[in-house]
Design a protein around this motif. Structure first.
Motif, PDB file in Angstrom:
ATOM      1  N   GLY A 153       7.564  -1.958   4.883  1.00  0.00           N
ATOM      2  CA  GLY A 153       6.872  -2.154   6.150  1.00  0.00           C
ATOM      3  C   GLY A 153       6.232  -0.858   6.585  1.00  0.00           C
ATOM      4  O   GLY A 153       6.633   0.232   6.172  1.00  0.00           O
ATOM      5  N   THR A 154       5.238  -0.962   7.430  1.00  0.00           N
ATOM      6  CA  THR A 154       4.502   0.228   7.842  1.00  0.00           C
ATOM      7  C   THR A 154       5.402   1.242   8.510  1.00  0.00           C
ATOM      8  O   THR A 154       5.382   2.411   8.169  1.00  0.00           O
ATOM      9  N   ARG A 155       6.217   0.803   9.448  1.00  0.00           N
ATOM     10  CA  ARG A 155       7.032   1.756  10.196  1.00  0.00           C
ATOM     11  C   ARG A 155       8.042   2.453   9.284  1.00  0.00           C
ATOM     12  O   ARG A 155       8.141   3.669   9.271  1.00  0.00           O
ATOM     13  N   GLY A 156       8.799   1.692   8.524  1.00  0.00           N
ATOM     14  CA  GLY A 156       9.778   2.272   7.611  1.00  0.00           C
ATOM     15  C   GLY A 156       9.114   3.087   6.515  1.00  0.00           C
ATOM     16  O   GLY A 156       9.578   4.162   6.149  1.00  0.00           O
ATOM     17  N   MET A 169       0.817  -1.192   0.000  1.00  0.00           N
ATOM     18  CA  MET A 169       0.000   0.000   0.000  1.00  0.00           C
ATOM     19  C   MET A 169       0.864   1.260   0.000  1.00  0.00           C
ATOM     20  O   MET A 169       0.609   2.197  -0.741  1.00  0.00           O
ATOM     21  N   ILE A 170       1.884   1.283   0.842  1.00  0.00           N
ATOM     22  CA  ILE A 170       2.739   2.458   0.922  1.00  0.00           C
ATOM     23  C   ILE A 170       3.504   2.656  -0.378  1.00  0.00           C
ATOM     24  O   ILE A 170       3.619   3.772  -0.882  1.00  0.00           O
ATOM     25  N   ALA A 171       3.996   1.569  -0.956  1.00  0.00           N
ATOM     26  CA  ALA A 171       4.720   1.667  -2.229  1.00  0.00           C
ATOM     27  C   ALA A 171       3.814   2.233  -3.315  1.00  0.00           C
ATOM     28  O   ALA A 171       4.240   3.052  -4.136  1.00  0.00           O
ATOM     29  N   ILE A 172       2.558   1.830  -3.315  1.00  0.00           N
ATOM     30  CA  ILE A 172       1.603   2.341  -4.307  1.00  0.00           C
ATOM     31  C   ILE A 172       1.397   3.840  -4.123  1.00  0.00           C
ATOM     32  O   ILE A 172       1.379   4.599  -5.093  1.00  0.00           O
ATOM     33  N   MET A 227      -0.915   8.255   5.258  1.00  0.00           N
ATOM     34  CA  MET A 227      -0.202   7.984   6.507  1.00  0.00           C
ATOM     35  C   MET A 227      -1.172   7.692   7.644  1.00  0.00           C
ATOM     36  O   MET A 227      -0.934   6.792   8.455  1.00  0.00           O
ATOM     37  N   ARG A 228      -2.277   8.424   7.685  1.00  0.00           N
ATOM     38  CA  ARG A 228      -3.278   8.165   8.724  1.00  0.00           C
ATOM     39  C   ARG A 228      -3.850   6.761   8.598  1.00  0.00           C
ATOM     40  O   ARG A 228      -3.999   6.033   9.586  1.00  0.00           O
ATOM     41  N   VAL A 229      -4.169   6.358   7.383  1.00  0.00           N
ATOM     42  CA  VAL A 229      -4.706   5.008   7.149  1.00  0.00           C
ATOM     43  C   VAL A 229      -3.683   3.955   7.540  1.00  0.00           C
ATOM     44  O   VAL A 229      -4.015   2.978   8.209  1.00  0.00           O
ATOM     45  N   ALA A 230      -2.435   4.139   7.122  1.00  0.00           N
ATOM     46  CA  ALA A 230      -1.387   3.169   7.442  1.00  0.00           C
ATOM     47  C   ALA A 230      -1.186   3.052   8.948  1.00  0.00           C
ATOM     48  O   ALA A 230      -0.988   1.936   9.470  1.00  0.00           O
ATOM     49  N   GLN A 231      -1.252   4.169   9.649  1.00  0.00           N
ATOM     50  CA  GLN A 231      -1.111   4.133  11.114  1.00  0.00           C
ATOM     51  C   GLN A 231      -2.262   3.362  11.764  1.00  0.00           C
ATOM     52  O   GLN A 231      -2.058   2.578  12.679  1.00  0.00           O
ATOM     53  N   ILE A 232      -3.466   3.584  11.271  1.00  0.00           N
ATOM     54  CA  ILE A 232      -4.638   2.867  11.807  1.00  0.00           C
ATOM     55  C   ILE A 232      -4.496   1.365  11.550  1.00  0.00           C
ATOM     56  O   ILE A 232      -4.736   0.552  12.446  1.00  0.00           O
ATOM     57  N   LEU A 233      -4.083   1.011  10.347  1.00  0.00           N
ATOM     58  CA  LEU A 233      -3.905  -0.403  10.028  1.00  0.00           C
ATOM     59  C   LEU A 233      -2.798  -1.024  10.873  1.00  0.00           C
ATOM     60  O   LEU A 233      -2.928  -2.165  11.321  1.00  0.00           O
ATOM     61  N   ALA A 234      -1.740  -0.276  11.104  1.00  0.00           N
ATOM     62  CA  ALA A 234      -0.634  -0.794  11.916  1.00  0.00           C
ATOM     63  C   ALA A 234      -1.062  -1.029  13.359  1.00  0.00           C
ATOM     64  O   ALA A 234      -0.619  -1.978  13.998  1.00  0.00           O
TER      65      ALA A 234
END
Length: 98
Positions: free
Chosen positions: A47-50, A1-4, A88-95
């Motif tokens: 990865g989400t954090r990186g 997701m982040i790469a996209i 970033m907000r979505v990724a944080q929620i998913l993490a």
């Protein structure tokens, strides 16, 4: 997701004429090695954090770049930065759910 999300940002910035290649985007805006974006897309392995750190850095760089651009481009750059904020907000929620 982040790469996209990073690739979408790259494509929009290339469309605006702010970068010419993924190599330039990786090196100048992400502060990563020249093949970073291409490798991330190929492996889809950020990865989400990186990945969040990279997205945050890109957002900061876009804010810096926008200040040096004509007003006509600032709005377009702000749109890219806004999409990064949302991602970033979505990724944080998913993490947090992991």
């Amino acid at each position: 997701m982040i790469a996209i999300n990073l690739d979408e940002s790259y494509r929009k910035l290339r469309e605006l004429g702010l970068v010419c290649s993924r190599r330039e985007f990786s090196r100048n805006l992400l502060d990563k090695e020249v093949g970073y974006l291409s490798a991330a897309i190929f492996r889809d392995s950020l990865g989400t954090r990186g990945g969040l750190r990279v997205m945050k850095r890109l957002k900061e760089r876009l804010d810096e770049v926008a200040m040096r651009m004509p007003q006509s481009l600032r709005g377009e750059i702000a749109e890219v930065a806004g999409r990064l904020d949302e991602s970033m907000r979505v990724a944080q929620i998913l993490a947090q759910g992991r």
